[in-house]
Design an enzyme around this catalytic site. Structure first.
Site, PDB file in Angstrom:
ATOM      1  N   LYS A  55      25.295 -10.221   7.011  1.00 28.43           N
ATOM      2  CA  LYS A  55      26.108 -11.317   7.530  1.00 28.43           C
ATOM      3  C   LYS A  55      26.559 -12.235   6.397  1.00 28.43           C
ATOM      4  O   LYS A  55      27.715 -12.672   6.361  1.00 28.43           O
ATOM      5  CB  LYS A  55      25.324 -12.119   8.576  1.00 28.43           C
ATOM      6  CG  LYS A  55      25.107 -11.362   9.879  1.00 28.43           C
ATOM      7  CD  LYS A  55      24.234 -12.171  10.823  1.00 28.43           C
ATOM      8  CE  LYS A  55      23.922 -11.411  12.096  1.00 28.43           C
ATOM      9  NZ  LYS A  55      23.071 -12.184  13.014  1.00 28.43           N
ATOM     10  N   ALA A  69      21.746 -15.879   9.121  1.00 21.93           N
ATOM     11  CA  ALA A  69      20.418 -15.645   9.695  1.00 21.93           C
ATOM     12  C   ALA A  69      20.496 -14.534  10.728  1.00 21.93           C
ATOM     13  O   ALA A  69      21.562 -14.262  11.288  1.00 21.93           O
ATOM     14  CB  ALA A  69      19.885 -16.925  10.345  1.00 21.93           C
ATOM     15  N   ASP A  70      19.356 -13.910  10.960  1.00 26.02           N
ATOM     16  CA  ASP A  70      19.253 -12.939  12.039  1.00 26.02           C
ATOM     17  C   ASP A  70      17.857 -13.025  12.643  1.00 26.02           C
ATOM     18  O   ASP A  70      16.871 -13.180  11.919  1.00 26.02           O
ATOM     19  CB  ASP A  70      19.517 -11.514  11.565  1.00 26.02           C
ATOM     20  CG  ASP A  70      19.664 -10.584  12.765  1.00 26.02           C
ATOM     21  OD1 ASP A  70      20.717 -10.639  13.417  1.00 26.02           O
ATOM     22  OD2 ASP A  70      18.712  -9.854  13.066  1.00 26.02           O
ATOM     23  N   THR A  71      17.795 -12.940  13.961  1.00 26.72           N
ATOM     24  CA  THR A  71      16.525 -13.033  14.680  1.00 26.72           C
ATOM     25  C   THR A  71      16.232 -11.720  15.392  1.00 26.72           C
ATOM     26  O   THR A  71      17.098 -11.175  16.080  1.00 26.72           O
ATOM     27  CB  THR A  71      16.572 -14.189  15.699  1.00 26.72           C
ATOM     28  OG1 THR A  71      16.835 -15.404  14.988  1.00 26.72           O
ATOM     29  CG2 THR A  71      15.255 -14.312  16.461  1.00 26.72           C
TER      30      THR A  71
END
Length: 191
Positions: A55, A69-71
């Site tokens: 990203k 960010a990635d969750t």
């Protein structure tokens, strides 16, 4: 002197609201639209980090800070989807009922000079045992839609969280302590 702009590489309104809590307002918000399908045999931690990096790369702008960010929600090595259907959300909640799971949020900040910092927030969340009635009542509200693991801790599901160890903001989608450290460390003007 005007600081370089900040690009948020996320279409998530929750991440935007979390940044506002610490006085950060991005000049640009970019929804990267990258494929978030886990790779074969990829572990949850690796997936969160890879996706946050991708990203950040996709949103890169010359002369700007980029925050991505990635969750990922995981039960053991099993990654739960960002629920897109009521059936998918029901499966997630049924699996999470009465058990602990991990919420991993990877954060990547790229400075205008190309330097990069990364952090991973790993929080453990425990759901109460949910009845079929509780699951169905939650699904009616549709706050599960597009959420990793099929729930939003900042919403109605908070009534079913027995405990949390780690970063509440990380479970929502952006660990603020780690994010602030990264931004400061790379020279973004943050008190």
């Amino acid at each position: 002197m005007t600081p370089p702009p900040l690009v948020l590489a996320s279409g998530s309104p929750r991440r935007l609201a979390l940044l506002a809590q610490i006085g950060v307002v991005p000049e640009c918000v970019v929804s990267t639209g990258i494929d978030e399908t886990p790779l074969p045999r990829e572990l949850p931690r690796q997936a969160a980090q890879r996706l946050a990096r991708a990203k950040a790369g996709a949103a890169a702008r010359p002369g700007a800070f980029v925050l991505a960010a990635d969750t990922v929600v995981a039960v053991g090595r099993r990654m739960l989807p960002k629920a897109q259907s009521i059936e998918e959300a029901r499966r997630c909640l049924t699996l999470l009922s009465g058990r602990r799971h991990h919420v991993l949020t990877a954060v990547v900040v790229v400075a205008p000079d190309g330097k990069r910092g990364e952090r991973l927030s790993d929080s453990t969340v425990a759901f109460a045992r949910l009845t079929t009635r509780q699951i169905e009542a939650y699904l009616v509200g549709e706050e599960w839609h597009g959420k990793a693991g099929g729930y939003a801790i900042q919403g109605f599901s908070a009534a079913h969280i027995r405990w949390l160890s780690g970063s509440y903001s990380g479970v929502v989608g952006l660990p603020l302590f780690e994010t602030a450290q990264l931004l400061r460390g790379l020279g973004y003007p943050l008190p």
